[in-house]
Motif scaffolding. Structure first.
Motif, mmCIF file in Angstrom:
data_model
loop_
_atom_site.group_PDB
_atom_site.id
_atom_site.type_symbol
_atom_site.label_atom_id
_atom_site.label_comp_id
_atom_site.label_asym_id
_atom_site.label_seq_id
_atom_site.Cartn_x
_atom_site.Cartn_y
_atom_site.Cartn_z
ATOM 1 N N LYS A 1 -26.100 -32.594 51.094
ATOM 2 C CA LYS A 1 -27.505 -32.996 51.111
ATOM 3 C C LYS A 1 -27.710 -33.937 52.290
ATOM 4 N N THR B 1 -39.079 -20.987 54.899
ATOM 5 C CA THR B 1 -39.990 -20.643 53.804
ATOM 6 C C THR B 1 -40.977 -19.569 54.237
ATOM 7 N N ARG C 1 -27.896 -26.266 54.524
ATOM 8 C CA ARG C 1 -28.473 -25.920 53.217
ATOM 9 C C ARG C 1 -28.781 -24.441 53.182
ATOM 10 N N PRO D 1 -32.174 -21.229 48.811
ATOM 11 C CA PRO D 1 -32.750 -21.886 47.626
ATOM 12 C C PRO D 1 -32.948 -23.397 47.806
ATOM 13 N N GLU D 2 -32.000 -24.054 48.455
ATOM 14 C CA GLU D 2 -32.161 -25.492 48.718
ATOM 15 C C GLU D 2 -33.338 -25.743 49.656
ATOM 16 N N THR D 3 -33.502 -24.887 50.648
ATOM 17 C CA THR D 3 -34.601 -25.044 51.596
ATOM 18 C C THR D 3 -35.946 -24.814 50.910
ATOM 19 N N ASP E 1 -36.611 -25.325 47.739
ATOM 20 C CA ASP E 1 -36.835 -26.528 46.929
ATOM 21 C C ASP E 1 -37.312 -27.679 47.803
ATOM 22 N N ASP E 2 -36.688 -27.820 48.960
ATOM 23 C CA ASP E 2 -37.068 -28.853 49.923
ATOM 24 C C ASP E 2 -38.526 -28.665 50.334
ATOM 25 N N TYR E 3 -38.924 -27.423 50.566
ATOM 26 C CA TYR E 3 -40.313 -27.119 50.931
ATOM 27 C C TYR E 3 -41.269 -27.579 49.833
ATOM 28 N N GLN E 4 -40.974 -27.246 48.592
ATOM 29 C CA GLN E 4 -41.858 -27.628 47.485
ATOM 30 C C GLN E 4 -41.990 -29.139 47.372
ATOM 31 N N ARG E 5 -40.921 -29.859 47.611
ATOM 32 C CA ARG E 5 -40.951 -31.318 47.486
ATOM 33 C C ARG E 5 -41.556 -32.009 48.707
#
Length: 112
Positions: free
Chosen positions: A3, A41, A89, A92-94, A96-100
């Motif tokens: 991370k 994304t 990353r 899926p991690e990216t 999630d990062d986009y959503q946050r």
């Protein structure tokens, strides 16, 4: 799984006659991470038929604008730095990062 925080450093080796290193830190490292999350994304959502070609292109334009306006260096240096970020990353991690962080990214690194 590694991370990296938004202000983490991105280190990359530059090709050339002498091996040199370029380090992006602070705001530039954060801008690289934001550009990465937008571009990955955009491509993922387009390929999943979740967004239109126009929406994809707008997100990719934002990626380029962030890189041009908020990251120093040559185009090749920025591309190499993005490759380093992408290695850190998976998709899926990216996503999630986009959503946050997408809204915060666009506030922190305006493209207008």
């Amino acid at each position: 799984m590694r991370k990296a925080c938004l202000a983490g450093a991105v280190v990359l080796a530059l090709a050339g006659s002498a091996l040199a290193q370029r380090t992006y830190e602070g705001r530039e490292a954060a801008a690289l991470r934001c550009a990465n999350l937008l571009s990955i994304t955009a491509v993922f959502l387009f390929e999943a038929e979740q967004i239109s070609p126009l929406e994809r292109d707008v997100m990719l334009f934002a990626t380029v604008a962030i890189l041009e306006r908020h990251v120093s260096g040559t185009r090749a240096e920025k591309q190499r730095a993005l490759a380093v970020v992408r290695e850190r990353r998976d998709v899926p991690e990216t996503l999630d990062d986009y959503q946050r962080n997408a809204r915060r990214c666009l506030k922190q690194f305006p493209i207008n």
